[in-house]
Design a protein around this motif. Sequence first.
Motif, PDB file in Angstrom:
ATOM      1  N   GLU A  61     164.808  -8.512 -18.223  1.00 44.22           N
ATOM      2  CA  GLU A  61     163.867  -9.080 -19.179  1.00 44.22           C
ATOM      3  C   GLU A  61     162.445  -8.578 -18.932  1.00 44.22           C
ATOM      4  OE1 GLU A  61     162.352 -10.931 -22.426  1.00 44.22           O
ATOM      5  OE2 GLU A  61     164.460 -10.592 -21.920  1.00 44.22           O
ATOM      6  N   ASP A  62     162.042  -8.509 -17.679  1.00 42.68           N
ATOM      7  CA  ASP A  62     160.699  -8.014 -17.393  1.00 42.68           C
ATOM      8  C   ASP A  62     160.551  -6.567 -17.832  1.00 42.68           C
ATOM      9  OD1 ASP A  62     158.048  -8.547 -16.088  1.00 42.68           O
ATOM     10  OD2 ASP A  62     158.681  -6.826 -14.892  1.00 42.68           O
ATOM     11  N   TRP A  64     162.214  -5.141 -20.243  1.00 39.95           N
ATOM     12  CA  TRP A  64     162.184  -5.131 -21.717  1.00 39.95           C
ATOM     13  C   TRP A  64     160.774  -5.445 -22.211  1.00 39.95           C
ATOM     14  CZ3 TRP A  64     160.958  -7.689 -26.097  1.00 39.95           C
ATOM     15  CH2 TRP A  64     161.554  -7.257 -27.279  1.00 39.95           C
ATOM     16  N   GLN A  65     160.144  -6.450 -21.607  1.00 43.77           N
ATOM     17  CA  GLN A  65     158.798  -6.820 -22.015  1.00 43.77           C
ATOM     18  C   GLN A  65     157.808  -5.683 -21.784  1.00 43.77           C
ATOM     19  OE1 GLN A  65     157.838  -9.687 -23.547  1.00 43.77           O
ATOM     20  NE2 GLN A  65     159.934 -10.465 -23.560  1.00 43.77           N
ATOM     21  N   THR A  68     158.490  -2.591 -24.194  1.00 45.01           N
ATOM     22  CA  THR A  68     158.188  -2.821 -25.603  1.00 45.01           C
ATOM     23  C   THR A  68     156.735  -3.203 -25.857  1.00 45.01           C
ATOM     24  OG1 THR A  68     158.892  -5.147 -25.465  1.00 45.01           O
ATOM     25  CG2 THR A  68     160.553  -3.516 -26.141  1.00 45.01           C
ATOM     26  N   LYS A  69     156.082  -3.827 -24.867  1.00 46.14           N
ATOM     27  CA  LYS A  69     154.738  -4.355 -25.094  1.00 46.14           C
ATOM     28  C   LYS A  69     153.682  -3.772 -24.161  1.00 46.14           C
ATOM     29  CE  LYS A  69     156.739  -8.813 -26.464  1.00 46.14           C
ATOM     30  NZ  LYS A  69     156.818 -10.255 -26.142  1.00 46.14           N
ATOM     31  N   ARG A  74     153.168  -0.012 -30.418  1.00 48.95           N
ATOM     32  CA  ARG A  74     154.454  -0.685 -30.207  1.00 48.95           C
ATOM     33  C   ARG A  74     155.364  -0.543 -31.426  1.00 48.95           C
ATOM     34  NH1 ARG A  74     152.149  -6.587 -28.094  1.00 48.95           N
ATOM     35  NH2 ARG A  74     150.772  -5.773 -26.474  1.00 48.95           N
ATOM     36  N   ASP A  87     168.134  -0.760 -22.114  1.00 46.63           N
ATOM     37  CA  ASP A  87     168.540  -2.156 -21.946  1.00 46.63           C
ATOM     38  C   ASP A  87     170.053  -2.274 -21.766  1.00 46.63           C
ATOM     39  OD1 ASP A  87     167.606  -5.150 -22.384  1.00 46.63           O
ATOM     40  OD2 ASP A  87     169.383  -4.892 -23.639  1.00 46.63           O
ATOM     41  N   SER A 239     163.505  -5.485 -34.650  1.00 44.61           N
ATOM     42  CA  SER A 239     163.082  -6.551 -33.751  1.00 44.61           C
ATOM     43  C   SER A 239     163.275  -7.894 -34.423  1.00 44.61           C
ATOM     44  CB  SER A 239     161.606  -6.393 -33.380  1.00 44.61           C
ATOM     45  OG  SER A 239     160.781  -6.725 -34.495  1.00 44.61           O
ATOM     46  N   SER A 265     169.429  -7.407 -25.132  1.00 47.52           N
ATOM     47  CA  SER A 265     168.440  -8.468 -24.956  1.00 47.52           C
ATOM     48  C   SER A 265     167.885  -8.943 -26.293  1.00 47.52           C
ATOM     49  CB  SER A 265     167.298  -7.983 -24.064  1.00 47.52           C
ATOM     50  OG  SER A 265     167.750  -7.703 -22.759  1.00 47.52           O
ATOM     51  N   GLU A 266     167.468  -7.997 -27.143  1.00 49.86           N
ATOM     52  CA  GLU A 266     166.837  -8.390 -28.400  1.00 49.86           C
ATOM     53  C   GLU A 266     167.855  -8.854 -29.438  1.00 49.86           C
ATOM     54  OE1 GLU A 266     163.210  -8.673 -30.877  1.00 49.86           O
ATOM     55  OE2 GLU A 266     163.973  -9.174 -28.897  1.00 49.86           O
ATOM     56  N   ARG A 269     168.722 -12.392 -29.107  1.00 47.55           N
ATOM     57  CA  ARG A 269     167.710 -13.292 -29.654  1.00 47.55           C
ATOM     58  C   ARG A 269     167.757 -13.314 -31.183  1.00 47.55           C
ATOM     59  NH1 ARG A 269     164.623 -11.504 -24.713  1.00 47.55           N
ATOM     60  NH2 ARG A 269     164.155  -9.511 -25.719  1.00 47.55           N
TER      61      ARG A 269
END
Length: 381
Positions: A61-62, A64-65, A68-69, A74, A87, A239, A265-266, A269
């Motif tokens: 998760e870290d 991925w963040q 992407t960010k 982005r 991922d 996204s 991961s995405e 969600r």
Amino acid sequence: MKITSLTTYLVAPRWCFLKVETDEGITGWGEPVIEGRAHTVAAAVDELSDYLIGQDPLRIEDHWQVLTKGGFYRGGPILSSAVAGIDQALWDITGKALGVPVWQLLGGRVRDRIRMYSWIGGDRPGDVAEAALQRKEQGFTAIKMNASAELRLLDTPKAVQGIVDRLAAVRAAVGDEFDIAVDFHGRLTVPMARRVLPLLEPLLPMFVEEPVVPEMSEHIGDIVRSTSIAIATGERLYSRWDFKPVLAQGIAVAQPDLSHAGGISEVRRIAAMAEAHDVSLAPHCPLGPIALAACLQVGFATPNLLIQEQSLGIHYNEGSDLLDYLVDPGVFDYADGHVALLTAPGLGIEVDEHAVAKAAETGHRWRNPIWRRDDGSLTEW
């Protein structure tokens, strides 16, 4: 455990595979690709590797963040697809390190098997009815077909009737205990969609996919209200923020691609967001075995899964097919139109590294066709 290398392989027919290696000998595989832009996505993976090498692969998760960010610019299909493949590979490593399939890490399975559908083409119609019957004889209980060739902005009654007749021929061939999804590839304008879709209602398609291009997503609610047919979209949304407005407008089926929309991961969600809108999940996947395995891992743990696309025998797969890069292709054996639970650790597949490396020596430069109308103007493929 630390990431030591990321290696991409461009393999026929139009795929890009990614191998992520670690200092403990555990390897993860992903499929980062945009069809027709595989080299560009591979370059994006190479740029992202500067951050990843030396990192702990289990911090999915870290990572991925950050991926992407962490950059000032982005989003978009290239970055999202590069992140998606990475991922997938990190989830594969984590599952292998812990000795469990990814669906176990996502909360455990909610089903024992997943219903699959197959393709029959249709934009250059030969005998679509016969093709559908062949899929039925192979055990599938659902197919997807293209609905049309090139279309004008507002096309003739003959062109409209041709779409209806094509679907009617397939429905007559396969009967009423068989599902047919209809993919427009964004070829309709909004007014054409309002004209065409009500005429398809008596044939009860499972859903109509991407009636308009994603640039027209703000109008998808107008199309939803014009027909009783379930509307599906999402293969060109990357996204949860891209999906947010179309979910609110009443689509029935969300179709994120596990190799385009930020990976496991995405999409996990996005599936949860869709469930809150009473929307089903049907991941887009006309791709390779790694992407399909990632889709299935999500599907086994997702309560609102409707059905899963797969590419075995699809018309794009010239020269290589879905099973050619697997040590054990039996993991994707289909029975009664379903695939059984994947039980091996990680993504549940073993990639044939020798076959991948050999295919990558040739690579590919696949490009989608360019379609033009009878007046010479560009139209949607």
